[in-house]
Design a protein around this motif. Structure first.
Motif, PDB file in Angstrom:
ATOM      1  N   GLN A 179       0.830  -1.204   0.000  1.00  0.00           N
ATOM      2  CA  GLN A 179       0.000   0.000   0.000  1.00  0.00           C
ATOM      3  C   GLN A 179       0.867   1.257   0.000  1.00  0.00           C
ATOM      4  O   GLN A 179       0.561   2.239  -0.689  1.00  0.00           O
ATOM      5  CB  GLN A 179      -0.916  -0.004   1.224  1.00  0.00           C
ATOM      6  CG  GLN A 179      -1.889   1.171   1.275  1.00  0.00           C
ATOM      7  CD  GLN A 179      -2.865   1.173   0.111  1.00  0.00           C
ATOM      8  OE1 GLN A 179      -3.470   0.144  -0.194  1.00  0.00           O
ATOM      9  NE2 GLN A 179      -3.005   2.309  -0.551  1.00  0.00           N
ATOM     10  N   ALA A 180       1.962   1.225   0.766  1.00  0.00           N
ATOM     11  CA  ALA A 180       2.875   2.379   0.798  1.00  0.00           C
ATOM     12  C   ALA A 180       3.498   2.614  -0.574  1.00  0.00           C
ATOM     13  O   ALA A 180       3.639   3.758  -1.018  1.00  0.00           O
ATOM     14  CB  ALA A 180       3.959   2.159   1.850  1.00  0.00           C
ATOM     15  N   LYS A 195       8.624   3.903   6.534  1.00  0.00           N
ATOM     16  CA  LYS A 195       7.317   4.556   6.462  1.00  0.00           C
ATOM     17  C   LYS A 195       6.247   3.714   7.150  1.00  0.00           C
ATOM     18  O   LYS A 195       5.435   4.219   7.938  1.00  0.00           O
ATOM     19  CB  LYS A 195       6.946   4.801   4.992  1.00  0.00           C
ATOM     20  CG  LYS A 195       5.505   5.251   4.745  1.00  0.00           C
ATOM     21  CD  LYS A 195       5.222   6.606   5.350  1.00  0.00           C
ATOM     22  CE  LYS A 195       3.816   7.081   4.959  1.00  0.00           C
ATOM     23  NZ  LYS A 195       3.418   8.287   5.735  1.00  0.00           N
ATOM     24  N   VAL A 196       6.218   2.412   6.850  1.00  0.00           N
ATOM     25  CA  VAL A 196       5.227   1.524   7.456  1.00  0.00           C
ATOM     26  C   VAL A 196       5.434   1.441   8.969  1.00  0.00           C
ATOM     27  O   VAL A 196       4.472   1.495   9.747  1.00  0.00           O
ATOM     28  CB  VAL A 196       5.291   0.121   6.813  1.00  0.00           C
ATOM     29  CG1 VAL A 196       4.424  -0.865   7.580  1.00  0.00           C
ATOM     30  CG2 VAL A 196       4.838   0.188   5.357  1.00  0.00           C
ATOM     31  N   ILE A 197       6.678   1.310   9.406  1.00  0.00           N
ATOM     32  CA  ILE A 197       6.977   1.264  10.842  1.00  0.00           C
ATOM     33  C   ILE A 197       6.492   2.534  11.528  1.00  0.00           C
ATOM     34  O   ILE A 197       5.838   2.491  12.579  1.00  0.00           O
ATOM     35  CB  ILE A 197       8.493   1.068  11.066  1.00  0.00           C
ATOM     36  CG1 ILE A 197       8.903  -0.349  10.658  1.00  0.00           C
ATOM     37  CG2 ILE A 197       8.865   1.327  12.538  1.00  0.00           C
ATOM     38  CD1 ILE A 197      10.404  -0.548  10.588  1.00  0.00           C
ATOM     39  N   ILE A 200       2.607   2.601  11.760  1.00  0.00           N
ATOM     40  CA  ILE A 200       2.056   1.708  12.779  1.00  0.00           C
ATOM     41  C   ILE A 200       2.282   2.287  14.165  1.00  0.00           C
ATOM     42  O   ILE A 200       1.368   2.316  15.003  1.00  0.00           O
ATOM     43  CB  ILE A 200       2.701   0.307  12.673  1.00  0.00           C
ATOM     44  CG1 ILE A 200       2.287  -0.375  11.363  1.00  0.00           C
ATOM     45  CG2 ILE A 200       2.271  -0.565  13.858  1.00  0.00           C
ATOM     46  CD1 ILE A 200       2.983  -1.705  11.122  1.00  0.00           C
ATOM     47  N   GLU A 201       3.480   2.767  14.434  1.00  0.00           N
ATOM     48  CA  GLU A 201       3.783   3.319  15.753  1.00  0.00           C
ATOM     49  C   GLU A 201       2.961   4.576  16.029  1.00  0.00           C
ATOM     50  O   GLU A 201       2.494   4.797  17.151  1.00  0.00           O
ATOM     51  CB  GLU A 201       5.285   3.629  15.852  1.00  0.00           C
ATOM     52  CG  GLU A 201       6.139   2.374  15.883  1.00  0.00           C
ATOM     53  CD  GLU A 201       7.605   2.673  15.999  1.00  0.00           C
ATOM     54  OE1 GLU A 201       8.359   1.798  16.450  1.00  0.00           O
ATOM     55  OE2 GLU A 201       8.012   3.803  15.611  1.00  0.00           O
ATOM     56  N   ARG A 202       2.736   5.382  14.978  1.00  0.00           N
ATOM     57  CA  ARG A 202       1.903   6.577  15.164  1.00  0.00           C
ATOM     58  C   ARG A 202       0.473   6.194  15.488  1.00  0.00           C
ATOM     59  O   ARG A 202      -0.144   6.765  16.411  1.00  0.00           O
ATOM     60  CB  ARG A 202       1.931   7.416  13.879  1.00  0.00           C
ATOM     61  CG  ARG A 202       1.110   8.705  13.955  1.00  0.00           C
ATOM     62  CD  ARG A 202       0.764   9.188  12.573  1.00  0.00           C
ATOM     63  NE  ARG A 202      -0.078   8.234  11.882  1.00  0.00           N
ATOM     64  CZ  ARG A 202      -0.031   8.004  10.563  1.00  0.00           C
ATOM     65  NH1 ARG A 202       0.835   8.655   9.790  1.00  0.00           N
ATOM     66  NH2 ARG A 202      -0.842   7.119  10.017  1.00  0.00           N
ATOM     67  N   ASP A 203      -0.087   5.238  14.769  1.00  0.00           N
ATOM     68  CA  ASP A 203      -1.474   4.836  14.994  1.00  0.00           C
ATOM     69  C   ASP A 203      -1.654   4.211  16.365  1.00  0.00           C
ATOM     70  O   ASP A 203      -2.737   4.296  16.961  1.00  0.00           O
ATOM     71  CB  ASP A 203      -1.920   3.846  13.905  1.00  0.00           C
ATOM     72  CG  ASP A 203      -2.046   4.510  12.543  1.00  0.00           C
ATOM     73  OD1 ASP A 203      -2.223   5.747  12.504  1.00  0.00           O
ATOM     74  OD2 ASP A 203      -1.951   3.806  11.529  1.00  0.00           O
TER      75      ASP A 203
END
Length: 206
Positions: A179-180, A195-197, A200-203
């Motif tokens: 998706q990214a 970016k994915v890491i 996820i950590e932000r969410d």
């Protein structure tokens, strides 16, 4: 109000379902099941009704009937992640590890696709309980249970960090990376991993 609705229309399956849910919340699981039974006599192809009765059976410690109802619900609507999660919990209680893992994985996949990260984390928490148990698929092809596998992961820090964040299930990470790449074409592999890491950590607020 639901009693009155049913007096006016004894064939109102929605009223039976909603009254059954309330009765279950009040602890009257036998009454709830009776209401769901009546509703299913009216509409025998309602996936939500089977799921609701399955919940009542599970609360009543009637695990085999709960599994039957969850399975019937998924036959009618195979994309309901909540039902996979509910059935996984029953299999876990019954110590049917292979089926519990398979259902937690199915739930996680669907929550991921819907970007429901709170529920996704619940499914991952279920999977983490079994990380020690099933490093590779040991499920018979004839069992109709989705295969579980542990794919090869490159041994750099970003891959290991992402693998940890997704509970050891690299197929989910690959979906997020894909998706990214769609959203931000032309970047490096390292950029997509980071970016994915970060997302996820932000969410998760970490």
């Amino acid at each position: 109000d639901f009693n009155q609705a049913l007096r006016l229309n004894p064939q109102d399956d929605i009223a039976y379902r909603n009254r059954g849910k309330i009765r279950s919340q009040l602890g009257d699981n036998g009454g709830a099941i009776a209401d769901f039974d009546r509703a299913l006599q009216i509409d025998s192809h309602n996936a939500l009704l089977f799921a609701a009765r399955g919940d009542a059976y599970q609360t009543n410690n009637n695990y085999q009937d709960a599994i039957l109802d969850y399975s019937r619900s998924l036959e009618l609507d195979s994309e309901n992640a909540e039902v996979y999660l509910s059935r996984a919990k029953v299999y876990e209680y019954l110590e049917d590890k292979e089926r519990a893992i398979a259902d937690y994985q199915q739930a996680a996949d669907r929550f991921c696709e819907k970007e429901d990260w709170t529920s996704y984390q619940l499914a991952l928490n279920g999977l983490k309980k079994f990380q020690w148990f099933l490093p590779r698929s040991v499920v018979s092809e004839s069992s109709n249970i989705p295969q579980i596998s542990t794919p090869y992961v490159q041994s750099n820090a970003s891959h290991r960090q992402l693998l940890t964040l997704v509970g050891g299930h690299w197929s989910l990470a690959e979906r997020l990376i894909g998706q990214a790449k769609y959203d931000y074409p032309g970047k490096s592999e390292t950029w997509y991993l980071e970016k994915v890491i970060c997302d996820i950590e932000r969410d998760r607020g970490t």
